[in-house]
Design a protein around this motif. Structure first.
Motif, PDB file in Angstrom:
ATOM      1  N   LEU A  21       4.631   4.157 -16.742  1.00 50.63           N
ATOM      2  CA  LEU A  21       4.546   5.603 -16.880  1.00 50.63           C
ATOM      3  C   LEU A  21       3.820   6.044 -18.145  1.00 50.63           C
ATOM      4  O   LEU A  21       3.413   7.194 -18.253  1.00 50.63           O
ATOM      5  N   ALA A  22       3.670   5.147 -19.110  1.00 52.57           N
ATOM      6  CA  ALA A  22       2.910   5.488 -20.310  1.00 52.57           C
ATOM      7  C   ALA A  22       1.415   5.597 -20.023  1.00 52.57           C
ATOM      8  O   ALA A  22       0.665   6.104 -20.849  1.00 52.57           O
ATOM      9  N   SER A  23       0.982   5.115 -18.853  1.00 47.92           N
ATOM     10  CA  SER A  23      -0.423   5.187 -18.469  1.00 47.92           C
ATOM     11  C   SER A  23      -0.722   6.526 -17.813  1.00 47.92           C
ATOM     12  O   SER A  23      -0.145   6.855 -16.765  1.00 47.92           O
ATOM     13  N   PRO A  24      -1.626   7.328 -18.377  1.00 45.78           N
ATOM     14  CA  PRO A  24      -1.957   8.616 -17.737  1.00 45.78           C
ATOM     15  C   PRO A  24      -2.563   8.429 -16.352  1.00 45.78           C
ATOM     16  O   PRO A  24      -2.369   9.272 -15.461  1.00 45.78           O
ATOM     17  N   GLU A  25      -3.294   7.330 -16.166  1.00 47.61           N
ATOM     18  CA  GLU A  25      -3.881   7.068 -14.854  1.00 47.61           C
ATOM     19  C   GLU A  25      -2.790   6.820 -13.803  1.00 47.61           C
ATOM     20  O   GLU A  25      -2.896   7.281 -12.666  1.00 47.61           O
ATOM     21  N   TRP A  26      -1.745   6.080 -14.209  1.00 53.30           N
ATOM     22  CA  TRP A  26      -0.659   5.833 -13.268  1.00 53.30           C
ATOM     23  C   TRP A  26       0.143   7.102 -13.015  1.00 53.30           C
ATOM     24  O   TRP A  26       0.552   7.370 -11.896  1.00 53.30           O
ATOM     25  N   ARG A  27       0.352   7.913 -14.036  1.00 52.71           N
ATOM     26  CA  ARG A  27       1.100   9.146 -13.819  1.00 52.71           C
ATOM     27  C   ARG A  27       0.388  10.032 -12.788  1.00 52.71           C
ATOM     28  O   ARG A  27       1.025  10.618 -11.905  1.00 52.71           O
ATOM     29  N   ALA A  28      -0.932  10.123 -12.888  1.00 52.09           N
ATOM     30  CA  ALA A  28      -1.698  10.917 -11.920  1.00 52.09           C
ATOM     31  C   ALA A  28      -1.593  10.310 -10.523  1.00 52.09           C
ATOM     32  O   ALA A  28      -1.433  11.038  -9.518  1.00 52.09           O
ATOM     33  N   GLU A  29      -1.692   8.992 -10.438  1.00 52.85           N
ATOM     34  CA  GLU A  29      -1.616   8.319  -9.137  1.00 52.85           C
ATOM     35  C   GLU A  29      -0.230   8.482  -8.520  1.00 52.85           C
ATOM     36  O   GLU A  29      -0.096   8.693  -7.305  1.00 52.85           O
ATOM     37  N   LEU A  30       0.808   8.393  -9.344  1.00 51.24           N
ATOM     38  CA  LEU A  30       2.171   8.544  -8.854  1.00 51.24           C
ATOM     39  C   LEU A  30       2.375   9.920  -8.226  1.00 51.24           C
ATOM     40  O   LEU A  30       2.946  10.042  -7.132  1.00 51.24           O
ATOM     41  N   THR A  31       1.897  10.958  -8.886  1.00 54.70           N
ATOM     42  CA  THR A  31       1.992  12.304  -8.311  1.00 54.70           C
ATOM     43  C   THR A  31       1.219  12.386  -6.996  1.00 54.70           C
ATOM     44  O   THR A  31       1.687  13.001  -6.021  1.00 54.70           O
ATOM     45  N   ASN A  32       0.050  11.752  -6.939  1.00 59.02           N
ATOM     46  CA  ASN A  32      -0.745  11.755  -5.702  1.00 59.02           C
ATOM     47  C   ASN A  32       0.001  11.082  -4.552  1.00 59.02           C
ATOM     48  O   ASN A  32      -0.051  11.544  -3.404  1.00 59.02           O
ATOM     49  N   ILE A  33       0.681   9.966  -4.855  1.00 57.53           N
ATOM     50  CA  ILE A  33       1.416   9.235  -3.807  1.00 57.53           C
ATOM     51  C   ILE A  33       2.527  10.102  -3.228  1.00 57.53           C
ATOM     52  O   ILE A  33       2.666  10.232  -2.002  1.00 57.53           O
ATOM     53  N   LEU A  34       3.319  10.705  -4.099  1.00 55.78           N
ATOM     54  CA  LEU A  34       4.426  11.528  -3.624  1.00 55.78           C
ATOM     55  C   LEU A  34       3.917  12.765  -2.880  1.00 55.78           C
ATOM     56  O   LEU A  34       4.490  13.159  -1.849  1.00 55.78           O
ATOM     57  N   THR A  35       2.839  13.348  -3.385  1.00 54.11           N
ATOM     58  CA  THR A  35       2.247  14.505  -2.712  1.00 54.11           C
ATOM     59  C   THR A  35       1.783  14.134  -1.299  1.00 54.11           C
ATOM     60  O   THR A  35       1.971  14.898  -0.340  1.00 54.11           O
ATOM     61  N   HIS A  36       1.190  12.953  -1.159  1.00 55.37           N
ATOM     62  CA  HIS A  36       0.725  12.477   0.144  1.00 55.37           C
ATOM     63  C   HIS A  36       1.872  12.415   1.145  1.00 55.37           C
ATOM     64  O   HIS A  36       1.726  12.845   2.306  1.00 55.37           O
ATOM     65  N   TRP A  37       3.027  11.875   0.720  1.00 53.36           N
ATOM     66  CA  TRP A  37       4.133  11.711   1.658  1.00 53.36           C
ATOM     67  C   TRP A  37       4.746  13.047   2.069  1.00 53.36           C
ATOM     68  O   TRP A  37       5.289  13.173   3.164  1.00 53.36           O
ATOM     69  N   VAL A  38       4.631  14.039   1.208  1.00 54.08           N
ATOM     70  CA  VAL A  38       5.133  15.366   1.576  1.00 54.08           C
ATOM     71  C   VAL A  38       4.125  16.107   2.452  1.00 54.08           C
ATOM     72  O   VAL A  38       4.464  16.624   3.523  1.00 54.08           O
ATOM     73  N   THR A  39       2.872  16.162   2.021  1.00 53.32           N
ATOM     74  CA  THR A  39       1.882  16.996   2.707  1.00 53.32           C
ATOM     75  C   THR A  39       1.303  16.342   3.956  1.00 53.32           C
ATOM     76  O   THR A  39       0.970  17.037   4.931  1.00 53.32           O
ATOM     77  N   ASN A  40       1.177  15.015   3.951  1.00 53.30           N
ATOM     78  CA  ASN A  40       0.543  14.336   5.085  1.00 53.30           C
ATOM     79  C   ASN A  40       1.528  13.631   6.013  1.00 53.30           C
ATOM     80  O   ASN A  40       1.230  13.440   7.190  1.00 53.30           O
ATOM     81  N   SER A  66       0.858  -1.180   0.000  1.00 58.95           N
ATOM     82  CA  SER A  66       0.000   0.000   0.000  1.00 58.95           C
ATOM     83  C   SER A  66       0.898   1.234   0.000  1.00 58.95           C
ATOM     84  O   SER A  66       1.588   1.490   0.997  1.00 58.95           O
ATOM     85  N   PRO A  67       0.903   2.015  -1.083  1.00 57.62           N
ATOM     86  CA  PRO A  67       1.874   3.111  -1.198  1.00 57.62           C
ATOM     87  C   PRO A  67       1.571   4.319  -0.317  1.00 57.62           C
ATOM     88  O   PRO A  67       2.420   5.202  -0.186  1.00 57.62           O
ATOM     89  N   TYR A  68       0.396   4.352   0.308  1.00 56.83           N
ATOM     90  CA  TYR A  68       0.038   5.491   1.147  1.00 56.83           C
ATOM     91  C   TYR A  68       0.292   5.228   2.634  1.00 56.83           C
ATOM     92  O   TYR A  68       0.155   6.141   3.445  1.00 56.83           O
ATOM     93  N   ASP A  69       0.640   3.997   2.978  1.00 56.75           N
ATOM     94  CA  ASP A  69       0.747   3.619   4.385  1.00 56.75           C
ATOM     95  C   ASP A  69       2.202   3.433   4.810  1.00 56.75           C
ATOM     96  O   ASP A  69       3.046   3.002   4.014  1.00 56.75           O
TER      97      ASP A  69
END
Length: 231
Positions: A148-167, A20-23
């Protein structure tokens, strides 16, 4: 901090496959204990840098299990898979060739070879692409690799990294093995990775968003290894 995300057991893929990349990984304690550690580090003037690569997934992850179920139900084509499905994060194909590698058991003690091949998943009734993992005997393939060719994964990847910085208070990331981030244009069957394409995606979905948050990005790479990505 090396691989702080909740990952597979250490014996499997050397603990690289994400559960789980958010935990926070339970080996490091609870979320509250992590937050207390980061707060104490910051009070002492210490920056907290995380070393991990969100592209590597464990076969036993509930997220990958859901992806397999959606591929089995809706097929290997992204266009047929539900919007928001994690199946769209990975590269699949229904025709796997005459002798594809086999998906290892979730508790397989892997040797962490370099795979770069299709791996048949009986749960998906299709093949996924894997970069890392796999063993010669039996002919097991490796851990699923998000694309990374998947736009859905690119969006999710940014969300994961953002979570670890902001939360979770991270001050930056060391991205593990960025030259091996999977990306193939369109539905190209040839998986010789385009380093220029990978470099542009890394800039767009990792470096720029993380810098915008005031955090840093480092890469496990030296300048002469793959110059487009190192720059």
């Amino acid at each position: 901090i090396d691989w702080p995300v909740h990952a597979s057991p250490d014996a499997l893929f050397m603990g690289f496959g994400i559960h789980s990349p958010y935990d926070v990984d339970p080996l490091l304690g609870t979320t509250a204990e992590w937050d207390a550690f980061v707060a104490e580090a910051h009070e002492r003037g210490i920056k907290v840098i995380l070393d991990f690569n969100p592209s590597y997934w464990w076969t036993g992850s509930p997220t990958f299990k859901q992806a397999e179920a959606h591929v089995r139900t809706f097929g290997a084509s992204r266009s047929r898979q539900p919007a928001g499905s994690p199946a769209r994060w990975f590269r699949w194909r229904s025709s796997c060739g005459s002798s594809p590698l086999q998906k290892p058991p979730d508790d397989w003690d892997d040797l962490n070879d370099f795979t770069m091949d299709w791996v048949y998943s009986p749960d998906a009734e299709a093949c996924y692409y894997a970069v890392w993992g796999g063993t010669g005997t039996p002919r097991y393939g490796g851990q699923p690799t998000a694309d990374l060719a998947s736009p859905e994964w690119r969006a999710e990847l940014t969300n994961i990294l953002t979570h670890w910085v902001t939360n979770r208070g991270a001050d930056g990331f060391l991205i593990d093995a960025p030259p091996e981030l999977l990306s193939a244009p369109g539905n190209a069957p040839n998986f010789d990775m385009s380093h220029a394409l990978v470099a542009s995606y890394i800039r767009d979905v990792i470096v720029d968003p993380v810098h915008a948050l005031g955090a840093a990005v480092f890469g496990e790479i030296y300048n002469l290894q793959v110059p487009p990505i190192a720059k």
